[in-house]
Design a protein around this motif. Structure first.
Motif, PDB file in Angstrom:
ATOM      1  N   ARG A 118     -11.224  33.000 -48.044  1.00  0.00           N
ATOM      2  CA  ARG A 118     -12.430  33.834 -48.087  1.00  0.00           C
ATOM      3  C   ARG A 118     -13.569  32.979 -48.639  1.00  0.00           C
ATOM      4  O   ARG A 118     -13.466  32.455 -49.745  1.00  0.00           O
ATOM      5  CB  ARG A 118     -12.211  35.039 -48.988  1.00  0.00           C
ATOM      6  CG  ARG A 118     -11.210  36.036 -48.411  1.00  0.00           C
ATOM      7  CD  ARG A 118     -11.157  37.338 -49.198  1.00  0.00           C
ATOM      8  NE  ARG A 118     -12.416  38.040 -49.070  1.00  0.00           N
ATOM      9  CZ  ARG A 118     -13.225  38.336 -50.093  1.00  0.00           C
ATOM     10  NH1 ARG A 118     -12.914  38.007 -51.314  1.00  0.00           N
ATOM     11  NH2 ARG A 118     -14.348  38.989 -49.887  1.00  0.00           N
ATOM     12  N   CYS A 126      -2.821  38.410 -43.634  1.00  0.00           N
ATOM     13  CA  CYS A 126      -2.614  39.209 -42.429  1.00  0.00           C
ATOM     14  C   CYS A 126      -1.114  39.167 -42.132  1.00  0.00           C
ATOM     15  O   CYS A 126      -0.522  38.091 -42.071  1.00  0.00           O
ATOM     16  CB  CYS A 126      -3.424  38.614 -41.278  1.00  0.00           C
ATOM     17  SG  CYS A 126      -3.133  39.438 -39.706  1.00  0.00           S
ATOM     18  N   ILE A 129       0.162  35.449 -42.819  1.00  0.00           N
ATOM     19  CA  ILE A 129      -0.812  34.392 -42.529  1.00  0.00           C
ATOM     20  C   ILE A 129      -1.964  34.542 -43.518  1.00  0.00           C
ATOM     21  O   ILE A 129      -2.561  35.617 -43.639  1.00  0.00           O
ATOM     22  CB  ILE A 129      -1.364  34.517 -41.080  1.00  0.00           C
ATOM     23  CG1 ILE A 129      -0.250  34.683 -40.061  1.00  0.00           C
ATOM     24  CG2 ILE A 129      -2.280  33.347 -40.770  1.00  0.00           C
ATOM     25  CD1 ILE A 129       0.626  33.497 -39.859  1.00  0.00           C
ATOM     26  N   TYR A 130      -2.259  33.458 -44.218  1.00  0.00           N
ATOM     27  CA  TYR A 130      -3.325  33.479 -45.219  1.00  0.00           C
ATOM     28  C   TYR A 130      -4.564  32.759 -44.696  1.00  0.00           C
ATOM     29  O   TYR A 130      -4.465  31.738 -44.025  1.00  0.00           O
ATOM     30  CB  TYR A 130      -2.847  32.830 -46.520  1.00  0.00           C
ATOM     31  CG  TYR A 130      -1.944  33.741 -47.303  1.00  0.00           C
ATOM     32  CD1 TYR A 130      -2.453  34.564 -48.297  1.00  0.00           C
ATOM     33  CD2 TYR A 130      -0.586  33.800 -47.030  1.00  0.00           C
ATOM     34  CE1 TYR A 130      -1.631  35.422 -49.006  1.00  0.00           C
ATOM     35  CE2 TYR A 130       0.245  34.664 -47.728  1.00  0.00           C
ATOM     36  CZ  TYR A 130      -0.286  35.473 -48.719  1.00  0.00           C
ATOM     37  OH  TYR A 130       0.525  36.330 -49.411  1.00  0.00           O
ATOM     38  N   THR A 131      -5.711  33.332 -45.048  1.00  0.00           N
ATOM     39  CA  THR A 131      -6.995  32.718 -44.701  1.00  0.00           C
ATOM     40  C   THR A 131      -7.848  32.633 -45.951  1.00  0.00           C
ATOM     41  O   THR A 131      -7.717  33.432 -46.886  1.00  0.00           O
ATOM     42  CB  THR A 131      -7.765  33.546 -43.643  1.00  0.00           C
ATOM     43  OG1 THR A 131      -7.954  34.872 -44.138  1.00  0.00           O
ATOM     44  CG2 THR A 131      -7.043  33.575 -42.323  1.00  0.00           C
ATOM     45  N   VAL A 178      -8.369  34.436 -51.105  1.00  0.00           N
ATOM     46  CA  VAL A 178      -7.641  34.450 -49.835  1.00  0.00           C
ATOM     47  C   VAL A 178      -7.409  35.882 -49.367  1.00  0.00           C
ATOM     48  O   VAL A 178      -7.357  36.818 -50.169  1.00  0.00           O
ATOM     49  CB  VAL A 178      -6.276  33.713 -49.927  1.00  0.00           C
ATOM     50  CG1 VAL A 178      -6.458  32.247 -50.240  1.00  0.00           C
ATOM     51  CG2 VAL A 178      -5.351  34.368 -50.928  1.00  0.00           C
ATOM     52  N   ASP A 179      -7.274  36.013 -48.057  1.00  0.00           N
ATOM     53  CA  ASP A 179      -6.857  37.265 -47.424  1.00  0.00           C
ATOM     54  C   ASP A 179      -5.527  37.007 -46.742  1.00  0.00           C
ATOM     55  O   ASP A 179      -5.232  35.868 -46.358  1.00  0.00           O
ATOM     56  CB  ASP A 179      -7.871  37.713 -46.365  1.00  0.00           C
ATOM     57  CG  ASP A 179      -9.091  38.382 -46.969  1.00  0.00           C
ATOM     58  OD1 ASP A 179      -8.954  39.048 -48.022  1.00  0.00           O
ATOM     59  OD2 ASP A 179     -10.180  38.260 -46.373  1.00  0.00           O
ATOM     60  N   LEU A 211      -5.956  25.628 -46.718  1.00  0.00           N
ATOM     61  CA  LEU A 211      -6.565  26.740 -45.991  1.00  0.00           C
ATOM     62  C   LEU A 211      -7.982  26.422 -45.512  1.00  0.00           C
ATOM     63  O   LEU A 211      -8.503  27.112 -44.643  1.00  0.00           O
ATOM     64  CB  LEU A 211      -6.563  28.001 -46.856  1.00  0.00           C
ATOM     65  CG  LEU A 211      -5.182  28.581 -47.160  1.00  0.00           C
ATOM     66  CD1 LEU A 211      -5.298  29.741 -48.124  1.00  0.00           C
ATOM     67  CD2 LEU A 211      -4.490  28.996 -45.868  1.00  0.00           C
ATOM     68  N   PRO A 230      -6.397  29.236 -41.040  1.00  0.00           N
ATOM     69  CA  PRO A 230      -5.299  30.099 -41.493  1.00  0.00           C
ATOM     70  C   PRO A 230      -3.945  29.396 -41.391  1.00  0.00           C
ATOM     71  O   PRO A 230      -3.727  28.586 -40.483  1.00  0.00           O
ATOM     72  CB  PRO A 230      -5.357  31.287 -40.533  1.00  0.00           C
ATOM     73  CG  PRO A 230      -6.731  31.265 -39.964  1.00  0.00           C
ATOM     74  CD  PRO A 230      -7.151  29.822 -39.941  1.00  0.00           C
ATOM     75  N   ARG A 231      -3.072  29.717 -42.336  1.00  0.00           N
ATOM     76  CA  ARG A 231      -1.732  29.111 -42.342  1.00  0.00           C
ATOM     77  C   ARG A 231      -0.705  30.146 -42.804  1.00  0.00           C
ATOM     78  O   ARG A 231      -0.967  30.925 -43.709  1.00  0.00           O
ATOM     79  CB  ARG A 231      -1.672  27.932 -43.295  1.00  0.00           C
ATOM     80  CG  ARG A 231      -2.537  26.768 -42.873  1.00  0.00           C
ATOM     81  CD  ARG A 231      -2.294  25.582 -43.780  1.00  0.00           C
ATOM     82  NE  ARG A 231      -3.230  24.521 -43.512  1.00  0.00           N
ATOM     83  CZ  ARG A 231      -3.061  23.582 -42.585  1.00  0.00           C
ATOM     84  NH1 ARG A 231      -1.998  23.593 -41.835  1.00  0.00           N
ATOM     85  NH2 ARG A 231      -3.969  22.648 -42.414  1.00  0.00           N
TER      86      ARG A 231
END
Length: 116
Positions: free
Chosen positions: A67, A56, A63-65, A53-54, A19, A23-24
Motif C-alpha cells: 500500500r 487478497c 497474495i500480498y500487495t 500491505v493488503d 513487494l 504482488p507476491r
C-alpha cells in the motif's frame, strides 16, 4: 510512526522491498527470505496492522500487495528533514567557497612577495 516501527525489523523491511516489485504470494516470500511460513505470516500481520500491505485471498493462496499511502506519509515526514540537510549543505558550500577565496588570495600574496 507505526510505519517506522514496522519497517525497523530487517525481515519486514525485506518483505516491503520484495513487494515493491509487485504482488507476491506468501510461499514465494518464504523462499526468498529463507524463513518458515509462520514467521513470514507474523511479519506480514505486523505490516498489515501498520497499513503497509493488503492481502487478497486466491483459493488457498494469500497474495500480498504494498500500500503506497503509508510510504507517502513517510516521504512527507522525511521531507522536513531533507530541508534541514539542504540548508546545511548550502551553508557548507558557502563556507567552502569562502575558504577557497581566502586560500587563493593568500597564494596570490605569496607570489607577489617572491617577485620582489
Amino acid at each position: 510512526m507505526a510505519t517506522l516501527r514496522a519497517l525497523a525489523e530487517p525481515n519486514r523491511f525485506h518483505i516491503v522491498e520484495l513487494l515493491r516489485d509487485g504482488p507476491r504470494p506468501v510461499g514465494e516470500m518464504t523462499d526468498r527470505l529463507g524463513l518458515r511460513q509462520p514467521q513470514v505470516s507474523k511479519h506480514l500481520r505486523v505490516l498489515s496492522d501498520a497499513g503497509l500491505v493488503d492481502v487478497c485471498v486466491d483459493a488457498q493462496r494469500r497474495i500480498y500487495t504494498l500500500r503506497p499511502a503509508p510510504l507517502q506519509e513517510l516521504e512527507v515526514w522525511l521531507g522536513r528533514f531533507r530541508r534541514l540537510w539542504v540548508d546545511n549543505f548550502q551553508r557548507l558550500d558557502a563556507v567552502l567557497e569562502e575558504m577557497k577565496t581566502v586560500e587563493l588570495k593568500t597564494k596570490m600574496k605569496k607570489r607577489g612577495r617572491r617577485k620582489r
